[in-house]
Design a protein around this motif. Structure first.
Motif, short mmCIF file in Angstrom:
data_model
loop_
_atom_site.label_atom_id
_atom_site.label_comp_id
_atom_site.label_asym_id
_atom_site.label_seq_id
_atom_site.Cartn_x
_atom_site.Cartn_y
_atom_site.Cartn_z
N CYS A 156 3.57 1.26 -2.49
CA CYS A 156 3.66 0.99 -1.06
C CYS A 156 3.27 -0.47 -0.86
O CYS A 156 3.38 -1.27 -1.79
N ALA A 157 2.81 -0.83 0.30
CA ALA A 157 2.53 -2.24 0.59
C ALA A 157 1.38 -2.79 -0.24
O ALA A 157 1.37 -3.98 -0.58
N THR A 158 0.41 -1.95 -0.58
CA THR A 158 -0.78 -2.45 -1.28
C THR A 158 -1.11 -1.70 -2.57
O THR A 158 -1.89 -2.20 -3.37
N ARG A 159 -0.51 -0.50 -2.78
CA ARG A 159 -0.96 0.36 -3.87
C ARG A 159 0.15 0.78 -4.82
O ARG A 159 1.27 1.05 -4.38
N LEU A 160 -0.17 0.84 -6.09
CA LEU A 160 0.70 1.45 -7.08
C LEU A 160 0.38 2.94 -7.08
O LEU A 160 -0.78 3.34 -7.21
N ARG A 161 1.41 3.77 -6.89
CA ARG A 161 1.20 5.22 -6.76
C ARG A 161 1.78 5.92 -7.98
O ARG A 161 2.98 5.82 -8.24
N ILE A 162 0.93 6.62 -8.71
CA ILE A 162 1.35 7.26 -9.96
C ILE A 162 1.12 8.76 -9.86
O ILE A 162 0.03 9.21 -9.51
N MET A 163 2.16 9.52 -10.15
CA MET A 163 2.01 10.97 -10.27
C MET A 163 1.81 11.31 -11.75
O MET A 163 2.62 10.92 -12.59
N PHE A 220 -3.81 -2.87 -5.56
CA PHE A 220 -3.61 -4.23 -6.05
C PHE A 220 -3.55 -5.25 -4.91
O PHE A 220 -3.86 -6.42 -5.09
N GLY A 221 -3.14 -4.81 -3.74
CA GLY A 221 -2.97 -5.74 -2.62
C GLY A 221 -1.52 -6.16 -2.47
O GLY A 221 -0.69 -5.98 -3.38
N THR A 222 -1.20 -6.72 -1.31
CA THR A 222 0.18 -7.12 -1.02
C THR A 222 0.63 -8.21 -1.99
O THR A 222 -0.14 -9.07 -2.38
N VAL A 235 3.48 -6.03 -10.27
CA VAL A 235 3.04 -5.07 -11.28
C VAL A 235 4.02 -3.91 -11.38
O VAL A 235 4.38 -3.45 -12.48
N TYR A 236 4.49 -3.43 -10.23
CA TYR A 236 5.47 -2.33 -10.21
C TYR A 236 6.74 -2.74 -10.96
O TYR A 236 7.31 -1.93 -11.72
N GLU A 237 7.17 -3.97 -10.75
CA GLU A 237 8.39 -4.44 -11.44
C GLU A 237 8.20 -4.42 -12.94
O GLU A 237 9.11 -4.01 -13.69
N GLU A 238 7.01 -4.82 -13.41
CA GLU A 238 6.74 -4.79 -14.85
C GLU A 238 6.67 -3.36 -15.37
O GLU A 238 7.18 -3.05 -16.46
N SER A 294 11.21 5.97 -5.08
CA SER A 294 10.78 5.32 -3.84
C SER A 294 9.50 6.00 -3.38
O SER A 294 9.22 7.15 -3.75
N ALA A 295 8.71 5.29 -2.58
CA ALA A 295 7.46 5.88 -2.07
C ALA A 295 7.74 7.16 -1.30
O ALA A 295 6.98 8.13 -1.36
#
Length: 467
Positions: free
Chosen positions: A27-34, A66-68, A74-77, A87-88
């Motif tokens: 999302c705008a600030t967080r990497l979300r992992i299931m 991680f912040g905006t 990081v998500y791209e990597e 998608s979120a």
């Protein structure tokens, strides 16, 4: 190897490796992992990764702050390392399946009301600006007084400030149909029917100037301008009814029969059953909430200001969206916001104390931006990255929130809108309350800062926790 690629690899390893990851989103600030097994997550290792401002498990997802800007890189990597990405929104749909029944219900509740909030924020800002412009002191700067304001200008401001609340049932029914699997446009039309100009205006009836219609000589039928609960319940039932009808109607007739029957049945139920019953329920809820907010001696401010951020941690704070919307629709003000903003500001004050007191460069780099984020109304980095991690700063922030909330309650502060707090929230208090608003925020920040500085944090504690 780039720094962000290294961070991505360290994140994957710290959450249990590739085999433990179902999907990744952001999302705008967080990497979300299931993840498959949250027991495999090494929390300490995650929090030690460079640029990580905190991490927590919520709503079926492991969320790393991680912040905006940084989170996108990081998500791209992570995505380039071959992991499944969603998608979120899609990941959220998967996450909704997890958690207790109550947690799922609250998430669904939030999914209905969160999309409506931006227009209500804008409406609140319009109300604040109108309050500023209409102040005698401001008009005097231009050699004017309130009598000099033209009726056309007042009409223009009413269009800006009243439209969203007049058609609120349409917004609620539209969003409820969307969340519960119905066709949103059918929900929108159902909601518009509830505020049809052919019906007696709800505010006119409440004021005694207009009489309701009576069906069968005992069922009162009125418009539902500004109502939330009748449209919400009608939306849930209507969406489920539409799906039932669609399953039983031949495909060739679906386009005509399904919306026809859904709207016919639902407007009848809404006006004759759902509306009269749940309008009373809504009014009772509002009376209880208003009574609590008006408790003497600032008691409500202490309780709400002190406990609000605890509720945020649980993730069920969206349940109060309906309360704020009802307050604004009914009274055109929101005392709840004035108290909550102190709770938010206090978290920033505690994080600021940690950032200024610590000698750790990494903690400074985490705490100071987190404090600024809280002053902009976003507390997750401060809570999960700093205050909750070291324990006592979070407690001191709760005390600061209670102190500010107490003062806001005593002073009778009331916002013209919702959803924005602290610095952005100043726009909701331009109608002569701005000085007092700044005062309660400063008190909340100062109490949290001083208590954290004196009793809540030391680098010695930091070393003991991180050993």
């Amino acid at each position: 190897m780039s720094e962000n690629r290294k961070i991505a690899e360290e994140v994957i390893e710290a959450v249990g490796g590739r085999g433990n990851i179902q999907s990744v989103a952001h999302c705008a600030t967080r990497l979300r992992i299931m993840v498959n097994d949250k027991e495999k997550i090494n929390q300490e290792k995650v929090e030690s990764i460079n640029k990580v401002k905190g991490a927590f498990f919520n709503s079926g997802q492991y969320q790393i702050i991680f912040g905006t800007g940084t989170v996108n890189k990081v998500y791209e990597e992570v995505s380039q390392l071959g992991l499944d990405t969603l998608s979120a929104t899609d990941q959220k749909k998967e996450a909704v399946k997890s958690g207790s029944r109550f947690q799922r219900a609250v998430r669904t509740f939030g999914d209905v009301f969160v999309p409506i909030i931006p227009v209500l924020v804008a409406t609140g800002l319009f109300m604040g600006l109108r309050g500023l412009v209409m102040q005698e002191q401001v008009l005097a700067l231009f050699g004017m007084n309130p009598e000099d304001i033209s009726q056309n200008f007042l009409l223009f401001t009413q269009v800006l400030t009243d439209t969203a609340f007049i058609f609120l049932p349409a917004l609620v029914a539209w969003s409820t149909f969307r969340v519960f699997g119905g066709t949103p446009i059918i929900g929108l039309i159902l909601g518009l029917m509830l505020v049809s100009p052919s019906l007696p205006n709800a505010w006119g009836v409440a004021g005694g100037d207009v009489k309701p219609l009576y069906f069968l000589d005992f069922i009162p039928v009125v418009g539902y301008q500004g109502s939330v609960l009748p449209a919400f319940i009608a939306g849930i039932i209507g969406a489920k009814l539409e799906r039932i009808i669609r399953k039983r109607v031949p495909d060739a007739l679906d386009l005509i029969v399904t919306p026809f029957l859904t709207l016919l049945i639902m407007i009848t139920l809404s006006l004759l059953v759902i509306g009269p019953i749940f309008h009373i329920v809504e009014q009772d809820i509002l009376k209880v909430a208003t009574n609590v907010l008006s408790w003497p001696f600032g008691i409500s401010g202490i309780l709400i200001g002190g406990l609000n951020q605890v509720i945020v941690i649980t993730g069920v704070h969206h349940i109060f969206n309906m309360l704020e919307i009802q307050l604004l629709a009914q009274y055109h003000n929101n005392p709840y916001n004035a108290i909550v903003t102190c709770a938010v500001a206090a978290q920033g004050g505690a994080a600021l104390a940690v950032g200024l007191k610590t000698k750790s460069k990494k903690l400074k780099a985490l705490a100071l931006p987190s404090a600024f984020s809280a002053f902009l109304g976003i507390t997750e980095p401060a809570i999960f990255g700093v205050n909750l991690r070291y324990g006592k700063p979070f407690i001191m922030a709760l005390i600061g929130g209670a102190a500010g909330g107490f003062l806001a309650s005593i002073l009778g502060l009331k916002a013209t809108g919702m959803a924005v707090t602290v610095i952005p929230g100043t726009l909701l208090y331009l109608n002569g309350q701005i000085v007092l608003y700044i005062l309660v925020n400063v008190v909340a920040i100062a109490v949290a800062f001083i208590l954290t500085w004196m009793f809540g944090y030391s680098d010695k504690v930091k070393k003991e926790i991180e050993q």
